[in-house]
Each structure stands twice: as structure tokens, then as C-alpha cells.
Design a protein around this motif. Structure first.
Motif, PDB file in Angstrom:
ATOM      1  N   VAL A   4       0.853  -1.189   0.000  1.00  0.00           N
ATOM      2  CA  VAL A   4       0.000   0.000   0.000  1.00  0.00           C
ATOM      3  C   VAL A   4       0.888   1.239   0.000  1.00  0.00           C
ATOM      4  CG1 VAL A   4      -0.157   0.037   2.550  1.00  0.00           C
ATOM      5  CG2 VAL A   4      -1.982   1.076   1.202  1.00  0.00           C
ATOM      6  N   ASP A   5       0.361   2.348  -0.496  1.00  0.00           N
ATOM      7  CA  ASP A   5       1.136   3.591  -0.436  1.00  0.00           C
ATOM      8  C   ASP A   5       1.216   4.084   1.009  1.00  0.00           C
ATOM      9  OD1 ASP A   5       1.794   3.748  -3.084  1.00  0.00           O
ATOM     10  OD2 ASP A   5      -0.031   4.849  -3.642  1.00  0.00           O
ATOM     11  N   ARG A   6       2.310   4.784   1.273  1.00  0.00           N
ATOM     12  CA  ARG A   6       2.587   5.325   2.614  1.00  0.00           C
ATOM     13  C   ARG A   6       1.386   6.062   3.207  1.00  0.00           C
ATOM     14  NH1 ARG A   6       6.040   8.673   0.724  1.00  0.00           N
ATOM     15  NH2 ARG A   6       7.612   7.089   0.391  1.00  0.00           N
ATOM     16  N   ASP A   7       0.793   6.941   2.395  1.00  0.00           N
ATOM     17  CA  ASP A   7      -0.286   7.779   2.936  1.00  0.00           C
ATOM     18  C   ASP A   7      -1.662   7.110   2.870  1.00  0.00           C
ATOM     19  OD1 ASP A   7      -0.386   7.792   0.227  1.00  0.00           O
ATOM     20  OD2 ASP A   7      -0.777   9.943   0.010  1.00  0.00           O
ATOM     21  N   LYS A   8      -1.684   5.860   2.431  1.00  0.00           N
ATOM     22  CA  LYS A   8      -2.980   5.153   2.369  1.00  0.00           C
ATOM     23  C   LYS A   8      -3.085   4.095   3.469  1.00  0.00           C
ATOM     24  CE  LYS A   8      -4.792   7.164  -1.225  1.00  0.00           C
ATOM     25  NZ  LYS A   8      -3.823   7.328  -2.266  1.00  0.00           N
ATOM     26  N   LYS A   9      -2.068   4.039   4.308  1.00  0.00           N
ATOM     27  CA  LYS A   9      -2.087   2.974   5.323  1.00  0.00           C
ATOM     28  C   LYS A   9      -3.267   3.135   6.281  1.00  0.00           C
ATOM     29  CE  LYS A   9       2.704   1.498   5.700  1.00  0.00           C
ATOM     30  NZ  LYS A   9       3.739   1.147   6.680  1.00  0.00           N
ATOM     31  N   HIS A  10      -3.473   4.370   6.719  1.00  0.00           N
ATOM     32  CA  HIS A  10      -4.566   4.554   7.675  1.00  0.00           C
ATOM     33  C   HIS A  10      -5.932   4.232   7.057  1.00  0.00           C
ATOM     34  CE1 HIS A  10      -7.686   7.663   8.536  1.00  0.00           C
ATOM     35  NE2 HIS A  10      -7.885   6.753   9.458  1.00  0.00           N
ATOM     36  N   PRO A  11      -6.255   4.797   5.849  1.00  0.00           N
ATOM     37  CA  PRO A  11      -7.554   4.415   5.272  1.00  0.00           C
ATOM     38  C   PRO A  11      -7.671   2.903   5.034  1.00  0.00           C
ATOM     39  CG  PRO A  11      -6.540   6.214   4.008  1.00  0.00           C
ATOM     40  CD  PRO A  11      -5.573   5.833   5.064  1.00  0.00           C
ATOM     41  N   LEU A  12      -6.562   2.263   4.665  1.00  0.00           N
ATOM     42  CA  LEU A  12      -6.619   0.813   4.435  1.00  0.00           C
ATOM     43  C   LEU A  12      -6.928   0.084   5.752  1.00  0.00           C
ATOM     44  CD1 LEU A  12      -6.313  -1.793   2.834  1.00  0.00           C
ATOM     45  CD2 LEU A  12      -3.835  -1.623   3.078  1.00  0.00           C
ATOM     46  N   LEU A  13      -6.274   0.507   6.819  1.00  0.00           N
ATOM     47  CA  LEU A  13      -6.525  -0.151   8.104  1.00  0.00           C
ATOM     48  C   LEU A  13      -7.990   0.011   8.508  1.00  0.00           C
ATOM     49  CD1 LEU A  13      -5.598  -1.631  10.644  1.00  0.00           C
ATOM     50  CD2 LEU A  13      -4.925   0.571  11.621  1.00  0.00           C
ATOM     51  N   ALA A  14      -8.493   1.240   8.383  1.00  0.00           N
ATOM     52  CA  ALA A  14      -9.902   1.479   8.749  1.00  0.00           C
ATOM     53  C   ALA A  14     -10.817   0.606   7.873  1.00  0.00           C
ATOM     54  CB  ALA A  14     -10.234   2.958   8.568  1.00  0.00           C
ATOM     55  N   HIS A  15     -10.470   0.501   6.590  1.00  0.00           N
ATOM     56  CA  HIS A  15     -11.252  -0.319   5.656  1.00  0.00           C
ATOM     57  C   HIS A  15     -11.247  -1.792   6.099  1.00  0.00           C
ATOM     58  CE1 HIS A  15     -12.564  -1.844   1.694  1.00  0.00           C
ATOM     59  NE2 HIS A  15     -11.585  -2.730   1.828  1.00  0.00           N
ATOM     60  N   LEU A  16     -10.078  -2.303   6.455  1.00  0.00           N
ATOM     61  CA  LEU A  16      -9.983  -3.718   6.855  1.00  0.00           C
ATOM     62  C   LEU A  16     -10.795  -3.967   8.123  1.00  0.00           C
ATOM     63  CD1 LEU A  16      -6.148  -4.331   6.290  1.00  0.00           C
ATOM     64  CD2 LEU A  16      -8.021  -5.282   4.919  1.00  0.00           C
ATOM     65  N   ILE A  17     -10.654  -3.060   9.076  1.00  0.00           N
ATOM     66  CA  ILE A  17     -11.363  -3.239  10.353  1.00  0.00           C
ATOM     67  C   ILE A  17     -12.872  -3.233  10.122  1.00  0.00           C
ATOM     68  CG2 ILE A  17     -11.868  -2.148  12.595  1.00  0.00           C
ATOM     69  CD1 ILE A  17      -8.930  -1.147  12.588  1.00  0.00           C
ATOM     70  N   LYS A  18     -13.306  -2.295   9.292  1.00  0.00           N
ATOM     71  CA  LYS A  18     -14.754  -2.181   9.082  1.00  0.00           C
ATOM     72  C   LYS A  18     -15.312  -3.307   8.215  1.00  0.00           C
ATOM     73  CE  LYS A  18     -15.215   2.723   9.889  1.00  0.00           C
ATOM     74  NZ  LYS A  18     -15.776   4.001   9.440  1.00  0.00           N
ATOM     75  N   THR A  19     -14.640  -3.590   7.090  1.00  0.00           N
ATOM     76  CA  THR A  19     -15.219  -4.590   6.189  1.00  0.00           C
ATOM     77  C   THR A  19     -15.197  -5.990   6.800  1.00  0.00           C
ATOM     78  OG1 THR A  19     -13.127  -4.772   5.043  1.00  0.00           O
ATOM     79  CG2 THR A  19     -14.791  -3.408   4.002  1.00  0.00           C
ATOM     80  N   HIS A  20     -14.189  -6.250   7.623  1.00  0.00           N
ATOM     81  CA  HIS A  20     -14.133  -7.597   8.211  1.00  0.00           C
ATOM     82  C   HIS A  20     -14.728  -7.648   9.610  1.00  0.00           C
ATOM     83  CE1 HIS A  20     -11.837  -9.010   4.847  1.00  0.00           C
ATOM     84  NE2 HIS A  20     -10.894  -8.098   5.047  1.00  0.00           N
TER      85      HIS A  20
END
Ligand code: AMP
Length: 456
Positions: A231-247
Motif C-alpha cells: 500500500v502507499d505510505r499515505d494510504k495505510k490509515h484508510p486501508l486499516l480502517a477499511h480492513l477493520i470495518k469490512t471484516h
């Protein structure tokens, strides 16, 4: 199959163990318990997660509850007969909890002392006397200097997670403690790794020790499903939030490299409606205890931790560990993911890896002798032209291992503040890493249920 009583433990100890839900000794327990009961020194290679704590607490309880010095009741004043030193406050608290749980049907009592909290209740505790004391080195020495502790009756010394204690700069404190202990005693040294420094300490400390080595974590981690999300450096936080929410993840331990990074991430996750707290060396002991308690009882969704603060976090069945940043030192990856999949439970460890961290990833894969599967999450495809930037390491900010509230998980101090044996800066690789993350398969992460606990 061997049972706890076959290892030489008395009925009252076996009863406490089985009330706690353990029926079968783990491999380290099978080897350590009889060896410690015999009375000799022990050198044990075992990581956290193997059951090592019960491996030394059970036989210590056995030894101290027998013989001429055995206490006749729980309350009389008595000298400290066993001392367990740990690197962090959290580990100290946990070890003492184990001693008290397994010793509940004996006449033995226990106590714990560490820095970052008031010294007066500890002085009172020590005045009343305990049989088994668990301590972090710095606060123990504070008591020694103030004359509020008597270590002249120690029969058994345990150095738990000795490698981490040295890593955190406690060698001088340990030497000072050794200098004031009675010469005739049983010594137990537990360490996950055996550096030259540990070997030197073992040579100095141990007399003809029994040696035990159980499977290293990096060979037992098979129960943990490991995955890398490029993932891109500045997308880590949105990705984490996405993983937590979708799963619908509801108990996630997240590691960041720095205390600042931990605080920032917590703010961002809270803004996303995800219940989060940070645990690191700049947090007061009460804030750390609160965060850990809420995380353990399931009321906190995300606990964001730095490496040292996370030492000793022991949560049965912790389902998810996320490396928001990869650690600078490959061994820390193994320690981190060892928080999940403990004692046979299955767990999942995911790492969010950006272009700056390819070299760190390659080092980890070399250590664990396997390539980690990579999966790019749809919507988070990393920029193939991104350039690596140098990684800001914690060394110069330190992990706050000084005494008092700044203690990075330790009750005592690392006088030098840094971790000298570690590299000052990881060299990022530009472009063309050993394995380019863009080669990974793109997979849609399937939303299961919208908004689990902690979701907005
Ligand atoms: P430790 O390596 O001491 O940190 O222990 C790792 C985990 O294993 C802890 O959660 C313990 O509660 C658990 N554990 C320890 N001994 C046993 C056992 N004999 N059977 C099952 N779980 C155990």
C-alpha cells in the motif's frame, strides 16, 4: 500424555492449574518443571507464548511451599525468597498474576513492583513481606537504595526475557542486583534469543545449568496466517480502517514504529468511529493499565502499541495483529505476531507495507525463512513509481525507558536511552525491490457485515 502431577507438582498446585483450565503441560513446562524442582540452575530458550511463565512459576511454588522455610499461613511477615526480574511493567504484572493464580491454594504470597507508579504502596507491601517478588530492575534498585527492600534471603532468581532486558539497556542494573543477592541460590535464565551478550551473562550467572530449548517462535508461527498488503505510505490509515470495518474486526492489536505515529493513528481511527487507544512509553501507567484492561475485556476495538510497550501483552485468543509499520529489527516481527496464535490458538497477522519498507520486509522473510503472501486490496493499489523515503526510526526519540512515567514499559531505566545494538537507520530501497508488491494479486476484500463493534 504427561500430566502436571507427573512432573512432580503437589496436589494444591495442580488443582489451581486445572481450575485455570490447563490440562496438559506445554513442551517447555514438561522440561522446565522437573528441572527447576531438582534445584539446579536452568538456561531456557523459550519465547513468550510457549507457556514459559508457568514453566518457572509452578516449580518455584512447589519448591518454596516445601521444606523447613515453608510458610505456615498466608499472612505472617516473611522474607523474599524468590525474585523474578522482567523487562517491562506489563510483563511483571502478568507474571505476578500467574504466581498468585497458581499459588492460590498454597500458603505462599507474591507481590509486584515497577516504576511509573507511587512507591509508597510498594514500601508497605515489602514491609509486610512476600515470598515471591516480581520486579522491573530500575524500581527494584530504587528500593534497594532507599533501604526499603531486603534481598538477603533470595533462594531463587529468575531473569525472564533476558534478551529483551539487555536490549533495553538493563545490564548494569542486573549486575547491581546480582551483587546484592546471596551467593548461594538457584538461577533461572529465560531468553528467546542467544546473543553473545546473553551467553556472557549466562556464563557468569549459571552454575552447570540444565539446558532447554523449545521450538522457536519463528518455527511455531505456522498457526498464524500471515499476509502482506502492499500500500502507499499515505494510504495505510484508510486501508486499516477499511480492513477493520469490512471484516468487522473487533479486537485488533496494531503496531506502529513510533509513539508519535501511535498517537496520530489513534486520532485518525477515532475520527473514523473506531474505538482506539494507544499504549506506549509516554503514557502514564494508569492510562496504559486502563487501555490494556479495556482491550482485554473486549470493550476496546483497537490497541495501538509500540514494540517495547507491547512486550508482555498476553491476551488469549487475540485474533488480529496488524503491523501498521514494519519493525526495524526482524526479530520484533516475530515477537509482534506472537501476540496472536498463542498456545495453539489460530490468529491472523497482517502487515501494511509501503515502498520504504521493502528492505525491512526482505529481512523479515530471511529470518522466518519464508516469503509472506502479498495481497493488494482493491482501491488501495500502490503507485508503482513511488520512491522510497528514509524511515524515521525511534532510536533518537527513544522508547522512553527512563524511570518514572516515561518508562517504555519498564519500571526502571535505560540510562543511555537508546538501543545501541540496533542500526540507526534502515536503508530504504528505491524501486525494484527484492519482490515488487505490484506483482501481488489484486483481490477484492469481501465485506462481511457492515459496522461491527467500533465501526461508525
Ligand atoms: P507464556 O509463554 O508464559 O506467556 O504463556 C503463553 C500463553 O499460554 C498464556 O496465555 C498462558 O495462559 C497459556 N498457557 C500456559 N500454559 C498453558 C498450558 N499448559 N495449556 C494451555 N495454555 C497454557
Amino acid at each position: 500424555m504427561t500430566t502436571f502431577s507427573e512432573l512432580g507438582l503437589s496436589e494444591c498446585i495442580v488443582r489451581a492449574v486445572s481450575e485455570h483450565g490447563y490440562t496438559t503441560p506445554t513442551p517447555i513446562q514438561q522440561q522446565a518443571i522437573p528441572a527447576v524442582i531438582k534445584g539446579g540452575d536452568l538456561l531456557a530458550g523459550a519465547q513468550t507464548g510457549t507457556g514459559k511463565t508457568a514453566g518457572f512459576t509452578l516449580p518455584i511454588l512447589e519448591r518454596l511451599s516445601k521444606g523447613a522455610n515453608a510458610p505456615k499461613n498466608k499472612t505472617d511477615r516473611r522474607p523474599i525468597r524468590a525474585l523474578v526480574l522482567t523487562p517491562t511493567r506489563e510483563l511483571a504484572a502478568q507474571v505476578e498474576e500467574s504466581v498468585s493464580t497458581y499459588g492460590k491454594h498454597t500458603n505462599l504470597n507474591s507481590g509486584v513492583i515497577f516504576g511509573g507508579v507511587g512507591i509508597n504502596p510498594q514500601i508497605k507491601l515489602l514491609k509486610n513481606g512476600v515470598d515471591i517478588l516480581v520486579a522491573t530492575p530500575g524500581r527494584l534498585l530504587d528500593h534497594k537504595q532507599q533501604g526499603t527492600i531486603d534481598l538477603s534471603h533470595i533462594e531463587i532468581l529468575v531473569l525472564d526475557e533476558a534478551d529483551r532486558m539487555l536490549d533495553m539497556g538493563f545490564i548494569h542494573d542486573i549486575k547491581k542486583v546480582l551483587a546484592v543477592l546471596p551467593a548461594k541460590r538457584q538461577n533461572l535464565l529465560f531468553s528467546a534469543t542467544f546473543s553473545d551478550e546473553i551467553k556472557t551473562l549466562a556464563d557468569r550467572l549459571l552454575n552447570n545449568p540444565a539446558m532447554i530449548e523449545v521450538a522457536r517462535r519463528n518455527s511455531t508461527v505456522e498457526v498464524i496466517a500471515q499476509k502482506v498488503h502492499p500500500v502507499d505510505r499515505d494510504k495505510k490509515h484508510p486501508l486499516l480502517a477499511h480492513l477493520i470495518k469490512t471484516h468487522s474486526w473487533n479486537q485488533v492489536l496494531v503496531f506502529t514504529r513510533t509513539k508519535h505515529g501511535a498517537n496520530k493513528l489513534v486520532e485518525q481511527l477515532i475520527n473514523d468511529g473506531i474505538n482506539s487507544m494507544a499504549i506506549h512509553g509516554n503514557k502514564s501507567q494508569s492510562a496504559r493499565t486502563k487501555a490494556l484492561a479495556e482491550f482485554k475485556d473486549g470493550s476496546l476495538t483497537v490497541l495501538v502499541a509500540t514494540d517495547i510497550a507491547a512486550r508482555g501483552i498476553d491476551i488469549d485468543q487475540l485474533p488480529h495483529v496488524v503491523n501498521f509499520d514494519l519493525p526495524n529489527v526482524p526479530e520484533d516481527y516475530v515477537h509482534r505476531i506472537g501476540r496472536t496464535g498463542r498456545a495453539g490458538a489460530t490468529g491472523e497477522a497482517v502487515s501494511l507495507v509501503c515502498v520504504d519498507e521493502f528492505k525491512l520486509l526482505a529481512d523479515i522473510e530471511k529470518l522466518i525463512k519464508r516469503q509472506l503472501p502479498q495481497e493488494i486490496i482493491d482501491g488501495f493499489i500502490p503507485d508503482p513509481h513511488a520512491k522510497a523515503q528514509p524511515i524515521q526510526l525511534r532510536s533518537f526519540q527513544g522508547q522512553g525507558q527512563g524511570r518514572g512515567n516515561s518508562g517504555g514499559g519498564a519500571g526502571g531505566g535505560n540510562r543511555s536511552g537508546n538501543r545501541p545494538s540496533r542500526p540507526a537507520q534502515a536503508a530504504p530501497r528505491e524501486g525494484n525491490p527484492a519482490r515488487s508488491p505490484v506483482k501481488a494479486t489484486v483481490k477484492q476484500s469481501t465485506p462481511r457485515r457492515s459496522g461491527g463493534r467500533g465501526s461508525a
